[in-house]
Enzyme design. Structure first.
Site, PDB file in Angstrom:
ATOM      1  N   ASP A 165       0.855  -1.192   0.000  1.00  0.00           N
ATOM      2  CA  ASP A 165       0.000   0.000   0.000  1.00  0.00           C
ATOM      3  C   ASP A 165       0.891   1.243   0.000  1.00  0.00           C
ATOM      4  OD1 ASP A 165      -2.151   1.684   0.158  1.00  0.00           O
ATOM      5  OD2 ASP A 165      -2.649   1.226   2.229  1.00  0.00           O
TER       6      ASP A 165
ATOM      7  N   ASP B 177      -3.047   2.508  -5.919  1.00  0.00           N
ATOM      8  CA  ASP B 177      -1.985   2.572  -4.917  1.00  0.00           C
ATOM      9  C   ASP B 177      -1.871   1.345  -4.017  1.00  0.00           C
ATOM     10  OD1 ASP B 177      -4.354   3.040  -3.624  1.00  0.00           O
ATOM     11  OD2 ASP B 177      -3.594   4.638  -2.346  1.00  0.00           O
ATOM     12  N   GLU B 178      -2.550   0.260  -4.319  1.00  0.00           N
ATOM     13  CA  GLU B 178      -2.414  -0.924  -3.463  1.00  0.00           C
ATOM     14  C   GLU B 178      -2.697  -2.199  -4.240  1.00  0.00           C
ATOM     15  OE1 GLU B 178      -5.327  -1.647  -0.363  1.00  0.00           O
ATOM     16  OE2 GLU B 178      -6.687  -0.183  -1.267  1.00  0.00           O
TER      17      GLU B 178
END
Length: 350
Positions: A10, A105-106
């Site tokens: 993350d 983003d993860e």
């Protein structure tokens, strides 16, 4: 059967991190990415100096500026963020092909059969962090555990720039002490219900039978029972299946009544139709509307439907608006899609 090794990676305050990387002058000032207060915007993300003032993601921008008058607010450059995300995802793919992106983003990574780094998930996590920072200038937090549920909790355990590992022989003790508020799906309403039951930790939750939990929480009670015992057999899905398509608008001024809301519905339905066309006209299962009122309360309403029409959404909107009969700040319309497995079964020969 050997335990699985799942990583959850993350990026730390991703959009803000990209901005701070490209403009070092922003690193020490409170920074947020989001819509303007004048246009009823909300905060998409913010850096840690901003969080020290109480600014959080999904917070109305107007409130964020009240908490932090010196907040630097940027509209964001999502093409740039998307390009950085592609670089990071490419690093993940160097470690394993079993990568399930959750957003820009993860991602989850299944490294159970990776032989590099002597098969150590901890070393793999450290390599991911070092390589991502070296190649992109972005800091990520990584959690390692035998399941997706625990890996995601682990990645958040020591943020920012964290690396937290839950080994198989630590799972039971870790889960017993875990506050139920950390369980996925336990929002404010369910947290209050659990608190009224005297449940604060997963150990408390284990004292309740699965039947009792189902009677109080419906099918989510089964999931609560499983998570309280550390059970999560979900696989890392390389190809994520889209479950819904929707569009929404936050209005600069509240829509005062139902007639005004109905008038604002037409362009939303048109935008939804365009999105469905871009996705190849998938099979529809349900239609839904989403309404956020001026007091920030939210309601959604859905019904079965195989095609979209203004008439169908107008009927749903009329029912949803009656639940509060207040001015409206946000309207959304969308569709739930028929799962691929259901479509496959429909096409099987008799």
């Amino acid at each position: 059967m050997k335990p699985r090794k799942i990583l959850h990676a993350d990026c730390d305050c991703f959009y803000a991190a990209v901005e701070m990387r490209d403009n070092p002058a922003l690193r020490e000032v409170p920074l947020a990415i989001g819509g303007s207060a004048e246009r009823r915007g909300v905060i998409a993300t913010c850096n840690y100096p901003a969080r020290a003032y109480g600014v959080r993601s999904a917070m109305p921008t107007a409130r964020a500026l009240r908490l932090c008058p010196d907040l630097v607010l940027l509209a964001g450059d999502f093409e740039r963020y998307r390009a950085v995300s592609h670089e990071i995802q490419a690093i993940f793919a160097e470690l394993t092909p079993l990568v399930e992106p959750l957003s820009l983003d993860e991602a989850f990574l299944d490294v159970s059969n990776v032989e590099r780094f002597q098969g150590s998930a901890t070393w793999m996590a450290r390599w991911l962090k070092e390589e991502t920072l070296r190649r992109t200038g972005i800091t990520i937090s990584v959690g390692a555990a035998p399941s997706k549920f625990l890996a995601k909790i682990a990645s958040d355990w020591d943020k920012p720039d964290g690396l937290y590992v839950i080994a198989p022989d630590q799972v039971d003790d870790f889960v017993r002490r875990l506050p139920v508020k950390r369980l996925h799906g336990v929002g404010p309403a369910n947290a209050t219900k659990l608190e009224d039951m005297g449940v604060e930790t997963c150990e408390d939750l284990r004292r309740w039978s699965v039947e009792a939990l189902i009677s109080r929480f419906g099918k989510f009670g089964q999931r609560l029972h499983e998570l309280a015992h550390g059970i999560d057999d979900r696989e890392v899905k390389v190809e994520r299946e889209r479950k819904s398509i929707s569009v929404e608008t936050t209005f600069e001024r509240d829509l005062p009544d139902l007639d005004t809301c109905q008038a604002a519905l037409t362009p939303l339905v048109e935008r939804l139709d365009e999105r469905l066309q871009r996705h190849g006209r998938p099979e529809l299962d349900k239609l839904f509307v989403k309404v956020r009122f001026d007091d920030f309360s939210l309601t959604t309403l859905e019904s079965g439907g195989y095609s979209i029409s203004h008439k169908s959404f107008a009927a749903l909107l009329a029912q949803a608006w009656q639940r509060a009969r207040r001015p409206v700040r946000l309207l959304g319309v969308g569709v739930r899609l028929v799962p691929r497995e259901a479509l496959r079964q429909l096409t099987l020969p008799l």
